[in-house]
Design an enzyme around this catalytic site. Structure first.
Site: not given
Ligand code: ATP
Length: 319
Positions: A11, A72, A103, A125, A127, A129, A171
């Site tokens: 993303g 993707r 990741d 990202t 996120d 994460d 996510r």
């Protein structure tokens, strides 16, 4: 080292362009040529790459998204596909690759490294994460966008005595939700790390109403529950108008804020330094204000992102 490649994958996140710019300018300052690979691993497999100059990254520091494009490309999980990608790099004499992404993108970089091709990962990202870093590039900008939206929703929901549910990206990581709940002064937060107890939420809404609260903002991470259905259930239970807002892709866009630009610049510079030092299979992070780097395999397989329980507890006191 004389030639390196750089790509963005997964993303898109605000600040990716600042990171590419830093990689390009720091490499050129050390007489290293840089090739930009377009559309992530898909472009790497196709051989869609171009040499970048200082000028290629002019006027990029402030631009959202990624000018190299992202994609993707699940086919990259196949070894034969990665082999072709490595051939494309070698054909151009490119000796190492900087991968900017989340990741999933790190997994690709890890596998290339395991096949003997040197890679460095930069966490890009929204996120937040990724293990081994306190912040990922794009997180702060995205957070600001969410808080701006929550402020607007607050205006209208307090004018109408309404309950607003706001679904936030992330996510399976609740950082964007938790931070925006604190910054936006929301009444309730639902995080994947904690789980969702609907009965507790109803109780909380009722207690708030009894104490004179005119509106409620509920922040919730995507994938936890269907927020439109939840709004209907809250309305049925409380008799109060309830609306769900899914912020969606608005959260990804926009010019990166200064924090992300500086973070991306520092991380891009560190990636080039590591390659000059002959390092490979490392990923970069910012921990306690310092640039750090970790083994990418360890980062993916052993390191954990600690849940910010302190912030969660704080949010519960402030509601
Ligand atoms: P974000 O979390 O911001 O969406 P991400 O990097 O985690 O970013 P993914 O779509 O999970 O996004 O991964 C990006 C790309 O990395 C994939 O499309 C694929 O090309 C590659 N990739 C993901 N997982 C693997 C894997 N196990 N092996 C090789 N390549 C992978």
């Amino acid at each position: 080292i004389k030639k390196i490649g750089v790509l963005t994958s997964g993303g898109d996140a605000p600040g990716m362009n600042s990171a590419i710019r830093a990689v390009v300018r720091c490499a050129l300052a050390n007489d290293i040529e840089v090739y930009g690979i377009y559309d992530g691993y898909a472009g790497l497999h196709k051989g869609n790459l171009k040499q970048l100059t200082r000028h290629s990254v002019s006027d990029m520091i402030n631009r959202g998204g990624t000018f190299l494009g992202s994609a993707r490309f699940p086919e990259f999980k196949e070894e034969s596909v990665r082999q072709e990608a490595i051939k494309n790099l070698e054909k151009h004499g490119i000796e190492a690759l900087v991968v900017i992404g989340g990741d999933g993108s790190y997994m690709g970089a890890k596998k290339l490294s395991e096949m003997g091709y040197p890679c460095i990962g930069i966490p890009g990202t929204i996120d937040n994460d990724i293990a081994g870093t306190d912040y990922t590039i794009g997180f702060m900008t995205c957070l600001n966008t969410i808080v701006d939206a929550v402020d607007r929703l607050r205006d209208t929901s307090s004018s109408h005595n309404r309950i607003s549910i706001v679904e936030v990206m992330g996510r399976y990581c609740g950082d964007l939700t938790l931070w925006s709940a604190i910054a936006g002064g929301s009444e309730y937060v639902v995080l994947p790390e904690i789980g969702f107890d609907e009965a507790e939420l109803f109780e909380h809404i009722e207690t708030g109403e009894a104490s004179g609260k005119k509106h409620a903002i509920i922040m919730i991470t995507e994938h936890v529950t269907d927020v439109t259905e939840l709004a209907k259930r809250i309305e049925a239970k409380t008799g109060r108008e309830t609306r769900a807002t899914i912020l969606g892709h608005i959260q990804r866009g926009g010019s990166p804020m200064a924090f992300d630009r500086v973070l991306a610049s520092r991380m891009g510079a560190r990636a080039v330094e590591l390659l000059i030092d002959g390092k490979s299979a490392r990923c970069i992070g910012l921990q306690y204000g310092k640039m750090v780097d970790h083994d990418i395999i360890e980062c993916l397989e052993e390191m954990e992102r600690p849940f910010r329980e302190d912030l969660y507890n704080l949010s519960n006191v402030l509601f």
